[in-house]
Motif scaffolding. Sequence first.
Motif, mmCIF file in Angstrom:
data_model
loop_
_atom_site.group_PDB
_atom_site.id
_atom_site.type_symbol
_atom_site.label_atom_id
_atom_site.label_comp_id
_atom_site.label_asym_id
_atom_site.label_seq_id
_atom_site.Cartn_x
_atom_site.Cartn_y
_atom_site.Cartn_z
ATOM 1 N N ASP A 1 4.173 1.200 -4.928
ATOM 2 C CA ASP A 1 4.450 2.619 -4.747
ATOM 3 C C ASP A 1 4.938 2.940 -3.343
ATOM 4 O OD1 ASP A 1 2.178 2.334 -3.220
ATOM 5 O OD2 ASP A 1 0.972 3.793 -4.317
ATOM 6 N N GLY A 2 5.151 1.921 -2.498
ATOM 7 C CA GLY A 2 5.672 2.127 -1.158
ATOM 8 C C GLY A 2 4.633 2.268 -0.073
ATOM 9 N N THR A 3 3.365 2.414 -0.431
ATOM 10 C CA THR A 3 2.330 2.547 0.590
ATOM 11 C C THR A 3 2.129 1.209 1.295
ATOM 12 O OG1 THR A 3 0.621 2.100 -1.056
ATOM 13 C CG2 THR A 3 1.136 4.417 -0.587
ATOM 14 N N LEU A 4 1.679 1.280 2.544
ATOM 15 C CA LEU A 4 1.490 0.092 3.344
ATOM 16 C C LEU A 4 0.237 -0.671 2.934
ATOM 17 C CD1 LEU A 4 2.423 1.582 6.835
ATOM 18 C CD2 LEU A 4 3.729 -0.132 5.561
ATOM 19 N N GLY B 1 9.956 -4.641 7.375
ATOM 20 C CA GLY B 1 9.230 -3.445 6.980
ATOM 21 C C GLY B 1 8.906 -3.367 5.502
ATOM 22 N N GLU B 2 9.513 -4.248 4.675
ATOM 23 C CA GLU B 2 9.246 -4.261 3.239
ATOM 24 C C GLU B 2 8.213 -5.305 2.845
ATOM 25 O OE1 GLU B 2 10.577 -1.831 1.447
ATOM 26 O OE2 GLU B 2 11.420 -1.200 3.378
ATOM 27 N N TRP B 3 7.800 -6.156 3.764
ATOM 28 C CA TRP B 3 6.889 -7.234 3.400
ATOM 29 C C TRP B 3 5.531 -6.709 2.940
ATOM 30 C CZ3 TRP B 3 7.232 -11.967 7.239
ATOM 31 C CH2 TRP B 3 8.534 -12.477 7.191
ATOM 32 N N LEU C 1 5.162 0.977 11.511
ATOM 33 C CA LEU C 1 5.435 1.601 10.226
ATOM 34 C C LEU C 1 4.282 2.523 9.865
ATOM 35 C CD1 LEU C 1 6.552 -1.656 8.410
ATOM 36 C CD2 LEU C 1 8.073 0.194 9.080
ATOM 37 N N ARG C 2 4.611 3.678 9.262
ATOM 38 C CA ARG C 2 3.589 4.632 8.829
ATOM 39 C C ARG C 2 3.932 5.123 7.430
ATOM 40 N NH1 ARG C 2 4.851 6.159 14.176
ATOM 41 N NH2 ARG C 2 3.160 5.796 15.653
ATOM 42 N N ASP C 3 2.897 5.392 6.626
ATOM 43 C CA ASP C 3 3.122 5.947 5.298
ATOM 44 C C ASP C 3 2.431 7.293 5.110
ATOM 45 O OD1 ASP C 3 0.453 5.352 5.009
ATOM 46 O OD2 ASP C 3 0.725 3.809 3.484
ATOM 47 N N GLY C 4 1.999 7.904 6.207
ATOM 48 C CA GLY C 4 1.296 9.169 6.145
ATOM 49 C C GLY C 4 -0.210 9.017 6.204
ATOM 50 N N SER D 1 11.819 5.934 1.436
ATOM 51 C CA SER D 1 11.309 6.742 0.333
ATOM 52 C C SER D 1 10.871 8.102 0.852
ATOM 53 C CB SER D 1 10.116 6.038 -0.313
ATOM 54 O OG SER D 1 10.486 4.772 -0.795
ATOM 55 N N PRO D 2 11.113 9.180 0.124
ATOM 56 C CA PRO D 2 10.675 10.510 0.552
ATOM 57 C C PRO D 2 9.171 10.544 0.799
ATOM 58 C CG PRO D 2 12.162 10.659 -1.324
ATOM 59 C CD PRO D 2 11.824 9.203 -1.166
ATOM 60 N N GLY D 3 8.786 11.175 1.879
ATOM 61 C CA GLY D 3 7.368 11.308 2.186
ATOM 62 C C GLY D 3 6.809 10.194 3.038
ATOM 63 N N PHE D 4 7.641 9.164 3.315
ATOM 64 C CA PHE D 4 7.170 8.059 4.142
ATOM 65 C C PHE D 4 7.912 8.063 5.468
ATOM 66 C CE2 PHE D 4 6.242 6.733 -0.180
ATOM 67 C CZ PHE D 4 4.920 6.367 -0.052
ATOM 68 N N GLU D 5 7.168 7.808 6.527
ATOM 69 C CA GLU D 5 7.728 7.840 7.867
ATOM 70 C C GLU D 5 7.950 6.423 8.360
ATOM 71 O OE1 GLU D 5 6.346 9.006 12.413
ATOM 72 O OE2 GLU D 5 5.172 9.664 10.697
ATOM 73 N N ARG D 6 9.072 6.196 9.001
ATOM 74 C CA ARG D 6 9.347 4.909 9.616
ATOM 75 C C ARG D 6 9.682 5.149 11.074
ATOM 76 N NH1 ARG D 6 13.023 0.067 7.109
ATOM 77 N NH2 ARG D 6 12.320 -1.539 8.526
#
Length: 251
Positions: free
Chosen positions: A208-211, A201-203, A53-56, A41-46
Amino acid sequence: LIAVGAVAVTLACSDGSGPTQPLSLSFATERPAVAATMAGSPGFERAASNDTLRDGTNTLVITKAEIVLREIELERQEVVDCDVEPEPAGCEDFEVGPVLIDLPLGPGTQQLVAIEVEPGTYVEVEFQIHKVSSGDAADAAFRQAHPTFVDKSIRVQGTFNGQPFTFESDLDVEQEMDLVPPLVIVDEATSTNLTIMVELGEWFRALDGTLLNPATGNKGGVNEGLIKENIKQSIEAFEDQDKDGDDRDEG
């Protein structure tokens, strides 16, 4: 069969009829880097490997992920449904398990099971994510070898924002996956590989995609239901002859 590590376990179909050909069953938790980047997803770092995993805002580091599986079944193209009694011919059953799968972290695949399968065209694979019973005699040897898995099927360890966590789940569910394109096993002395992709990484992600903190998915946790659903939706299977974990170059 109790545990599966780096060495593959060889299994044959339960009826033992007819000639068979080798089928390797590999596991992966991350698609190749290009596919992972495109799917992100845009704005999320892997990170380069899916154990970080990072979401910012949050950082999730997974150091170990284990899952208990039981039974593997392949359904031929000409079979309407294997989930009936008596089971029709063309449903290849393999008595597996319970087996503890130590999921490979990072990119690439790892072959963990080798199966002997009759030649044919197969359109579906099915297996069970298995909660180890505290009383079932069939699970006795497994319970003795892995006492931490009693009444559990999944265990993940790591850190969330620097704090250690242990996530455990009692998820007990059958996974049925269509094989598109179908898996074709020919009557030749050549091996075929089927990759089970478990997108780890999806678990632990919110809608909204945040961890999410994996600890919130433990029994009674606020995110138990969401994470269980994420796990069920994260698994797929496909033919993967070059064992690179990428289904885009197959078929």
